[in-house]
Design an enzyme around this catalytic site. Sequence first.
Site, PDB file in Angstrom:
ATOM      1  N   GLY A   1     -64.736 -21.118  49.959  1.00 57.43           N
ATOM      2  CA  GLY A   1     -65.585 -19.979  50.273  1.00 57.43           C
ATOM      3  C   GLY A   1     -64.775 -18.919  50.981  1.00 57.43           C
TER       4      GLY A   1
ATOM      5  N   LYS B   1     -66.365 -29.313  55.497  1.00 59.40           N
ATOM      6  CA  LYS B   1     -66.047 -27.890  55.391  1.00 59.40           C
ATOM      7  C   LYS B   1     -65.114 -27.531  56.529  1.00 59.40           C
ATOM      8  CE  LYS B   1     -68.261 -23.374  55.013  1.00 59.40           C
ATOM      9  NZ  LYS B   1     -69.559 -22.663  54.924  1.00 59.40           N
TER      10      LYS B   1
ATOM     11  N   ASP C   1     -75.804 -14.482  54.375  1.00 56.54           N
ATOM     12  CA  ASP C   1     -75.110 -14.592  53.087  1.00 56.54           C
ATOM     13  C   ASP C   1     -75.973 -15.357  52.087  1.00 56.54           C
ATOM     14  OD1 ASP C   1     -73.091 -14.124  51.267  1.00 56.54           O
ATOM     15  OD2 ASP C   1     -71.911 -15.879  51.856  1.00 56.54           O
TER      16      ASP C   1
ATOM     17  N   LYS D   1     -77.537 -16.061  48.744  1.00 51.53           N
ATOM     18  CA  LYS D   1     -77.185 -15.747  47.361  1.00 51.53           C
ATOM     19  C   LYS D   1     -77.384 -17.017  46.543  1.00 51.53           C
ATOM     20  CE  LYS D   1     -72.325 -16.657  48.513  1.00 51.53           C
ATOM     21  NZ  LYS D   1     -70.959 -16.086  48.552  1.00 51.53           N
TER      22      LYS D   1
ATOM     23  N   ASN E   1     -75.446 -20.183  47.387  1.00 47.51           N
ATOM     24  CA  ASN E   1     -75.768 -20.924  48.608  1.00 47.51           C
ATOM     25  C   ASN E   1     -77.153 -21.559  48.569  1.00 47.51           C
ATOM     26  OD1 ASN E   1     -73.327 -20.518  49.881  1.00 47.51           O
ATOM     27  ND2 ASN E   1     -73.977 -18.620  50.871  1.00 47.51           N
TER      28      ASN E   1
END
Length: 696
Positions: free
Chosen positions: A77, A97, A191, A193, A196
């Site tokens: 990302g 992550k 964010d 979208k 996600n």
Amino acid sequence: MASATRLCPSCNTPLPELAAFCYVCGSATPPAIDRRTGEIAIPDGITASPDASAEMLRKLQDALGKHYELQGLIGRGGFAEVFQVRDLWLKRDLALKAIRPDLSLSGTLMARFRREAEAVAALRHPNIVPIYDIGEADGIMYILMPLIKGESLKQLLLRDGRRPVPEARRILLEASSALGSAHEAGVVHRDIKPENIMLEGKARRVLVMDFGIAKVMDAAGDASLTSSGTIVGTPHYMSPEQASGDPHLDHRTDQYSLAVVGYHMLTGTVPFEGESTRAILFKQMMELPRSMRELVPEVPEALMTAVSKGMAKEAAERFPDIEAFAAAIEASAAEDAAKAAAEVSLAQAAVKQQRRWIVPLAGAVGILAIAVAVALFRRPPLAEPPGKSAGPGVPAAVAPPPPAAGASGAPGTGGNLAAAPAPAPAPAPPPAAAAGRGTGSPTGVAGSGKSEKSKPLAGSAAGTTKTAAAPAASGRGGPSCSNAAGGDDRDLAFRVCTDEANKGNVVSERLLAGLYDRSQVPGHDAEAVTWYRKAADAGDMASLLRLGQLLHLGKGVPQNELDATAKIRQAAEADYQPAWPVLAERFEQGLGGRKSDKEAFFWYRKAAEKGEVSAQARVGDMYARGRGVDKDETEAVRWFRGAAEKGNKDAQYGLGMAYLKGKGAEKSDSLAYLWLKKAADQGHPDAQKEVAKRHS
């Protein structure tokens, strides 16, 4: 432009060192746009560092310990890389992550990352991807979370295109529920979208992920943990305030982004496209998207209205919170169901009505047929010429009977028709039927197309009859909105147009808006805006243009030049010709955006080529001055002449000055005076001065 020294984190496209977004896939990269200069700037605390993925793997595995097995890289990302991890004790797959290896963060941003992760870890919601653990591996921050078995909404849209309405509505509702929980805890995603929004398992449960770049909305406002002006997000789904780099974002930015996701699901396309990130961001701030029903007519109106409100340019015009947005989405299902049920009921009623008339009508037709047959049977044939008898083969039953006593007509002609059945008497008019004007005779039912004959009017030729004129009507209910709006009875116009507008008639919505617009009654300006919006949302470009003009004037709505230009431009780009010169003038004056003579000339020229006289005069002036187009005095004269001959005083002045100075046309004092005098007579001040000089 800086040389390409780094790769896009998603598609590995070589990018300039300071690129904020990948120009191929649109993925965000850490730098932000400096709002003062419009250029790219790296936020404080982020510096580029060499890729050290092998070293990173070692550090992460050491930090995880022997209970976890770090496996392969599964995604990247804007700020992080995602690895698959095997939990050896609980026999489950997880996702890790970690901050990307080509970034090294300052202590301030490390603290921010930890704080955001802690905030997300505190969220407990079935539609939010939970966080199991956070940690640090020798300077590398990471988050441990479940590995989702499914696909992203982005993958689904790329593969199958737009989604059915029930599925799109369900996804919006589940995502809204997740965001509502986050907002209550003070977390704004920033964010949202399709990438996600995960769809898990056979049930396709929505899971919102990647809150890692969310900004904690802490009431204490810890300035040391913020990066003012940083743009984080994806251009196609950014809210206007986010696209402008506003550091003070609230929960309504997520509402806008989710509404854009809804638009994408329902239409199969994003509302704004552009050749560059900056072009898309400009459209997010300045332009209005095409109506969803224009793209996909079957999108339910109530759902479109809810999504459109969520995408309002001004945050204050959106729903107050994500729960209200979800309530409107949910209510749209009930409203659509009610409309569908009403349509079914109307259809069933129509069928019953048809059946109700079929049997009596069939009986009436049968009786009429019998009566006609009897009449024909009993009616004598037309008289033969004298001296001729019925030819051979004519049945005796239809031979002409002898004339009855006292009957008129020549002997043997069969002129007596007394044996024919008498016609049925005409039905009396209903009590509500209007009386004939100037006569005492009744007329037929209005709108029936038939009327009873009246007695001759006084002064008419003998034997001539007239019928009373029925009023122009819409069906049986009186005048239509179109007729009433053009009449003198304002009360009637408001009543009729309101009735038709409430039934969804777009033209009536616009006409009703116009009635309110022209009214001097306090509060009617706001009503005008309401109805113009309804008609514009249904695709009426005239209403959209007028709405833009009202936004410019601040009439019935707070003045908003940005939104005014966006609406006028949308109408112009939809090839609504009256919007072309209006948009041109806004570009020429720099209203609601940057001043651009080139854009102004483009739109003036389009209007001029369609015969818009004032636009022809402006095109001539721009050619004469070289504004927005290369200077060409011959072209200027050509355009001036066309508009001058149609009576435009500005063009008459321009043409007169061209003849006076011999620019673009042969110098001629007489022609100059002729055109300047025409312009002066219409009140053109500069032309009046020129004419006065020649009289002095």
